[in-house]
Design a protein around this motif. Sequence first.
Motif, PDB file in Angstrom:
ATOM      1  N   GLY A  70       0.815  -1.212   0.000  1.00 41.21           N
ATOM      2  CA  GLY A  70       0.000   0.000   0.000  1.00 41.21           C
ATOM      3  C   GLY A  70       0.845   1.258   0.000  1.00 41.21           C
ATOM      4  O   GLY A  70       2.048   1.231   0.252  1.00 41.21           O
ATOM      5  N   ARG A  71       0.184   2.367  -0.262  1.00 40.07           N
ATOM      6  CA  ARG A  71       0.880   3.657  -0.394  1.00 40.07           C
ATOM      7  C   ARG A  71       1.527   4.121   0.905  1.00 40.07           C
ATOM      8  O   ARG A  71       2.471   4.904   0.886  1.00 40.07           O
ATOM      9  CB  ARG A  71      -0.085   4.730  -0.863  1.00 40.07           C
ATOM     10  CG  ARG A  71      -0.590   4.519  -2.255  1.00 40.07           C
ATOM     11  CD  ARG A  71      -1.599   5.571  -2.610  1.00 40.07           C
ATOM     12  NE  ARG A  71      -2.120   5.327  -3.945  1.00 40.07           N
ATOM     13  CZ  ARG A  71      -3.225   5.861  -4.407  1.00 40.07           C
ATOM     14  NH1 ARG A  71      -3.929   6.685  -3.660  1.00 40.07           N
ATOM     15  NH2 ARG A  71      -3.627   5.586  -5.623  1.00 40.07           N
ATOM     16  N   ASP A  72       1.019   3.661   2.037  1.00 39.86           N
ATOM     17  CA  ASP A  72       1.550   4.111   3.326  1.00 39.86           C
ATOM     18  C   ASP A  72       2.975   3.628   3.595  1.00 39.86           C
ATOM     19  O   ASP A  72       3.631   4.136   4.496  1.00 39.86           O
ATOM     20  CB  ASP A  72       0.632   3.656   4.457  1.00 39.86           C
ATOM     21  CG  ASP A  72      -0.726   4.343   4.397  1.00 39.86           C
ATOM     22  OD1 ASP A  72      -0.767   5.510   3.944  1.00 39.86           O
ATOM     23  OD2 ASP A  72      -1.725   3.723   4.793  1.00 39.86           O
ATOM     24  N   ILE A  73       3.454   2.659   2.828  1.00 41.18           N
ATOM     25  CA  ILE A  73       4.814   2.136   3.033  1.00 41.18           C
ATOM     26  C   ILE A  73       5.871   3.119   2.530  1.00 41.18           C
ATOM     27  O   ILE A  73       7.016   3.079   2.963  1.00 41.18           O
ATOM     28  CB  ILE A  73       4.986   0.752   2.366  1.00 41.18           C
ATOM     29  CG1 ILE A  73       6.253   0.044   2.835  1.00 41.18           C
ATOM     30  CG2 ILE A  73       5.029   0.866   0.857  1.00 41.18           C
ATOM     31  CD1 ILE A  73       6.096  -0.684   4.105  1.00 41.18           C
ATOM     32  N   GLU A  74       5.497   4.029   1.640  1.00 40.13           N
ATOM     33  CA  GLU A  74       6.459   4.992   1.080  1.00 40.13           C
ATOM     34  C   GLU A  74       6.932   5.937   2.173  1.00 40.13           C
ATOM     35  O   GLU A  74       6.138   6.580   2.854  1.00 40.13           O
ATOM     36  CB  GLU A  74       5.823   5.782  -0.070  1.00 40.13           C
ATOM     37  CG  GLU A  74       6.679   6.884  -0.633  1.00 40.13           C
ATOM     38  CD  GLU A  74       8.047   6.445  -1.089  1.00 40.13           C
ATOM     39  OE1 GLU A  74       9.032   7.155  -0.774  1.00 40.13           O
ATOM     40  OE2 GLU A  74       8.159   5.400  -1.758  1.00 40.13           O
TER      41      GLU A  74
END
Length: 139
Positions: A70-74
Amino acid sequence: MFRAVFLLCEGGTGLEDSRAESSELHTAMASLLRKFRTRSLSKGELAILAFFIAQALDAAFTYWGVALHGRDIEGNPLLASLMFSIGEGPALASAKLAAAGCGMILHLTNVHRIVAVLTAFYVCAALLPWMWVFTSVPH
């Protein structure tokens, strides 16, 4: 390439200059490919090549990581924000093209040590953490 746009503003068509620059670009690319095949690249050319490879790997790893987790890992808040705004692919493409362009400007102004340091930074701050994520974090 950019001079053609400015020529148009000055009253020229811009076409006469773009053909010459296209030929120059083709000659420069052919020369670089010849150097690469004969392994006679300068340290500066090796630095920019390593920088481009690091950028491409970072883009691939980031896309893979975001697809898995998911995008939150960036970890980069600017890139994460851009991903939420325009999507993962366009955000990564624009960020990596901007980074590659800045790297090329540094290369063309003969500050190859900075390009080499930035490459090492990308390896340590971007590629190694992604490798850790892929091997440690369950998906």
